[in-house]
Design a protein around this motif. Structure first.
Motif, PDB file in Angstrom:
ATOM      1  N   THR A 176       0.835  -1.035   0.042  1.00 39.57           N
ATOM      2  CA  THR A 176      -0.016   0.141  -0.048  1.00 39.57           C
ATOM      3  C   THR A 176       0.844   1.105  -0.008  1.00 39.57           C
ATOM      4  O   THR A 176       1.797   1.173   0.852  1.00 39.57           O
ATOM      5  N   ASP A 177       0.492   2.140  -0.819  1.00 37.65           N
ATOM      6  CA  ASP A 177       1.165   3.598  -0.735  1.00 37.65           C
ATOM      7  C   ASP A 177       1.143   4.306   0.471  1.00 37.65           C
ATOM      8  O   ASP A 177       0.109   4.367   1.170  1.00 37.65           O
ATOM      9  N   PRO A 178       2.226   4.939   0.987  1.00 39.38           N
ATOM     10  CA  PRO A 178       2.206   5.587   2.389  1.00 39.38           C
ATOM     11  C   PRO A 178       1.149   6.548   2.452  1.00 39.38           C
ATOM     12  O   PRO A 178       0.953   6.824   3.566  1.00 39.38           O
ATOM     13  N   LYS A 188       8.563   2.649   7.014  1.00 40.39           N
ATOM     14  CA  LYS A 188       7.350   2.541   6.116  1.00 40.39           C
ATOM     15  C   LYS A 188       7.946   2.987   4.696  1.00 40.39           C
ATOM     16  O   LYS A 188       8.232   4.273   4.484  1.00 40.39           O
ATOM     17  N   LEU A 189       7.559   1.917   3.896  1.00 38.66           N
ATOM     18  CA  LEU A 189       8.143   2.277   2.544  1.00 38.66           C
ATOM     19  C   LEU A 189       7.238   2.320   1.687  1.00 38.66           C
ATOM     20  O   LEU A 189       5.968   2.102   1.626  1.00 38.66           O
ATOM     21  N   ALA A 190       7.623   2.672   0.369  1.00 37.59           N
ATOM     22  CA  ALA A 190       6.524   2.924  -0.635  1.00 37.59           C
ATOM     23  C   ALA A 190       6.267   1.428  -1.382  1.00 37.59           C
ATOM     24  O   ALA A 190       7.061   0.514  -0.931  1.00 37.59           O
ATOM     25  N   ALA A 191       5.159   1.431  -1.816  1.00 36.59           N
ATOM     26  CA  ALA A 191       4.292   0.206  -2.293  1.00 36.59           C
ATOM     27  C   ALA A 191       5.274  -0.531  -3.240  1.00 36.59           C
ATOM     28  O   ALA A 191       5.978   0.496  -4.087  1.00 36.59           O
ATOM     29  N   GLY A 192       5.550  -1.526  -3.149  1.00 35.75           N
ATOM     30  CA  GLY A 192       6.591  -2.494  -4.078  1.00 35.75           C
ATOM     31  C   GLY A 192       8.087  -2.456  -3.811  1.00 35.75           C
ATOM     32  O   GLY A 192       8.848  -3.236  -3.952  1.00 35.75           O
ATOM     33  N   ASP A 193       8.278  -1.768  -2.394  1.00 34.10           N
ATOM     34  CA  ASP A 193       9.456  -1.713  -1.821  1.00 34.10           C
ATOM     35  C   ASP A 193       9.492  -2.868  -0.699  1.00 34.10           C
ATOM     36  O   ASP A 193       8.380  -3.076  -0.003  1.00 34.10           O
ATOM     37  N   LEU A 194      10.741  -3.519  -0.301  1.00 34.40           N
ATOM     38  CA  LEU A 194      10.736  -4.634   0.826  1.00 34.40           C
ATOM     39  C   LEU A 194      11.722  -4.068   1.797  1.00 34.40           C
ATOM     40  O   LEU A 194      12.976  -3.342   1.602  1.00 34.40           O
ATOM     41  N   ILE A 195      11.594  -4.397   2.853  1.00 31.75           N
ATOM     42  CA  ILE A 195      12.625  -4.492   4.135  1.00 31.75           C
ATOM     43  C   ILE A 195      12.929  -5.853   4.443  1.00 31.75           C
ATOM     44  O   ILE A 195      12.070  -6.632   5.006  1.00 31.75           O
ATOM     45  N   CYS A 254       0.212  -5.981   3.179  1.00 30.15           N
ATOM     46  CA  CYS A 254       1.678  -6.285   2.828  1.00 30.15           C
ATOM     47  C   CYS A 254       1.629  -7.550   2.658  1.00 30.15           C
ATOM     48  O   CYS A 254       1.078  -8.607   2.968  1.00 30.15           O
ATOM     49  N   ALA A 255       2.972  -8.244   2.230  1.00 28.08           N
ATOM     50  CA  ALA A 255       3.411  -9.672   1.883  1.00 28.08           C
ATOM     51  C   ALA A 255       4.572  -9.720   3.186  1.00 28.08           C
ATOM     52  O   ALA A 255       5.349  -8.911   3.157  1.00 28.08           O
ATOM     53  N   VAL A 256       4.414 -10.905   3.868  1.00 24.88           N
ATOM     54  CA  VAL A 256       5.383 -11.079   4.688  1.00 24.88           C
ATOM     55  C   VAL A 256       6.026 -12.451   4.573  1.00 24.88           C
ATOM     56  O   VAL A 256       5.336 -13.346   4.215  1.00 24.88           O
ATOM     57  N   PHE A 257       7.252 -12.750   4.517  1.00 25.47           N
ATOM     58  CA  PHE A 257       7.826 -13.992   4.474  1.00 25.47           C
ATOM     59  C   PHE A 257       9.075 -14.161   5.244  1.00 25.47           C
ATOM     60  O   PHE A 257       9.668 -13.202   5.911  1.00 25.47           O
ATOM     61  N   TRP A 258       9.821 -15.239   5.364  1.00 29.08           N
ATOM     62  CA  TRP A 258      10.981 -15.596   6.150  1.00 29.08           C
ATOM     63  C   TRP A 258      11.757 -16.403   5.431  1.00 29.08           C
ATOM     64  O   TRP A 258      11.204 -17.159   4.340  1.00 29.08           O
ATOM     65  N   LEU A 259      13.142 -16.464   5.507  1.00 31.20           N
ATOM     66  CA  LEU A 259      14.215 -16.943   4.794  1.00 31.20           C
ATOM     67  C   LEU A 259      15.117 -17.743   5.450  1.00 31.20           C
ATOM     68  O   LEU A 259      15.688 -16.942   6.440  1.00 31.20           O
ATOM     69  N   GLN A 260      15.853 -18.576   5.156  1.00 32.60           N
ATOM     70  CA  GLN A 260      17.141 -19.157   5.683  1.00 32.60           C
ATOM     71  C   GLN A 260      18.161 -18.786   4.773  1.00 32.60           C
ATOM     72  O   GLN A 260      18.106 -18.932   3.670  1.00 32.60           O
ATOM     73  N   SER A 261      19.407 -18.213   5.244  1.00 36.39           N
ATOM     74  CA  SER A 261      20.211 -17.944   4.390  1.00 36.39           C
ATOM     75  C   SER A 261      21.376 -18.679   4.277  1.00 36.39           C
ATOM     76  O   SER A 261      21.513 -19.736   5.330  1.00 36.39           O
ATOM     77  N   TYR A 267      -2.438   5.392   3.915  1.00 35.95           N
ATOM     78  CA  TYR A 267      -2.892   5.010   5.280  1.00 35.95           C
ATOM     79  C   TYR A 267      -1.914   5.870   6.265  1.00 35.95           C
ATOM     80  O   TYR A 267      -0.743   6.260   6.010  1.00 35.95           O
ATOM     81  N   ASP A 268      -2.455   6.012   7.569  1.00 36.94           N
ATOM     82  CA  ASP A 268      -1.855   6.657   8.719  1.00 36.94           C
ATOM     83  C   ASP A 268      -1.271   5.580   9.511  1.00 36.94           C
ATOM     84  O   ASP A 268      -2.094   4.583   9.889  1.00 36.94           O
ATOM     85  N   GLY A 269      -0.365   5.628  10.401  1.00 37.62           N
ATOM     86  CA  GLY A 269       0.056   4.649  11.480  1.00 37.62           C
ATOM     87  C   GLY A 269       0.710   3.296  10.548  1.00 37.62           C
ATOM     88  O   GLY A 269       1.251   3.681   9.430  1.00 37.62           O
ATOM     89  N   GLY A 270       0.769   2.154  11.143  1.00 41.23           N
ATOM     90  CA  GLY A 270       1.139   1.096  10.462  1.00 41.23           C
ATOM     91  C   GLY A 270       2.602   0.886  10.144  1.00 41.23           C
ATOM     92  O   GLY A 270       2.965   0.625   9.151  1.00 41.23           O
TER      93      GLY A 270
END
Ligand SMILES: O=C(O)CCC(=O)C(=O)O
Ligand SMILES: [Fe+2]
Length: 233
Positions: free
Chosen positions: A128-130, A150-157, A177-184, A133-136
């Motif tokens: 979602t574009d910042p 709080k990043l632009a839509a399409g960006d990942l942290i 948002c989409a959330v995921f986890w990874l093993q490095s 929404y407020d907060g979050g």
């Protein structure tokens, strides 16, 4: 290390995803929460086995596999299929830690055993574009204090899965948002960070001096030799 990864998704892909997510059947986030998260999780999610979550998750995994900065920062061995969260006004996800282990459930006929994933890194892909929404904000505790993201839509942290983090209450609009986890491949975060710095410098020196320059070649060799020392596959 908390690493922003810019422009994972383009505007057309994002618009299509948002249209599908706006029509989706969201369920209470508490339906999949463990004991600790149950007390603090107030949001909605797509069921992990919903066809839409799988379809959009595959698009995200494909985009990740093509993104050199993501690969360089995460050195991923196994990535969990992305999950989709939505926070309407008043919703939040209080301070928590993520589980150390998650399991990829194989699907389809003749499915094998679940594949364990040690969660070295957590990721949030903002959908979602910042301005909408407020907060979050995603607040991540770190040795330098809490970082508010709080990043632009399409960006990942990308952030250490070992960190305590929260999503502050949304006060206007809604946040998906989409959330995921990874093993490095590189478990130790300080080794991973040094490899990332080295790779980024090799890339920029390579563009400046040419890939065949002696020093670029030597530093690039050093990078790969360190990967040989540190990577588990
Ligand atoms: O919504 C977010 O940005 C993070 C969600 C989260 O922390 C989780 O699902 O464990
Ligand atoms: Fe979390």
């Amino acid at each position: 290390m908390i690493t922003p990864i810019g422009s994972l998704l383009g505007s057309t892909q994002l618009a299509q995803m948002r249209t599908l997510l706006d029509r989706a059947d969201w369920v209470d986030g508490r339906s999949s929460a463990g004991a600790q998260a149950l007390e603090v999780k107030r949001n909605r999610q797509l069921p992990a086995d919903s066809p839409l979550a799988q379809q959009l998750g595959d698009l995200i995994l494909a985009a990740l596999s093509r993104h050199p900065t993501f690969i360089s920062a995460a050195l991923p061995l196994r990535i969990m299929p992305p999950l989709f969260n939505r926070y309407e006004a008043g919703e939040t996800y209080g301070l928590h830690v993520d589980n150390a282990l998650r399991f990829i459930q194989p699907t389809g006929p003749g499915q094998g055993a679940a594949i364990p994933v040690r969660t070295d890194l957590s990721a949030t892909l903002f959908l979602t574009d910042p301005e909408d929404y407020d907060g979050g904000e995603l607040e991540i505790e770190s040795s330098f204090g809490a970082q508010s993201i709080k990043l632009a839509a399409g960006d990942l942290i990308l952030y250490p899965a070992s960190s305590q983090h929260r999503v502050t209450p949304v006060t206007r609009g809604s946040r998906s948002c989409a959330v995921f986890w990874l093993q490095s491949m590189v478990r130790d975060s300080s080794q991973r960070e040094m490899l990332f710095d080295l790779d980024q410098s090799v890339q920029s020196l390579g563009s400046e001096l040419g890939q065949a320059h002696d020093d670029v070649m030597r530093l690039s060799g050093l990078y790969h030799n360190l990967i040989r020392q540190w990577a588990e596959t």
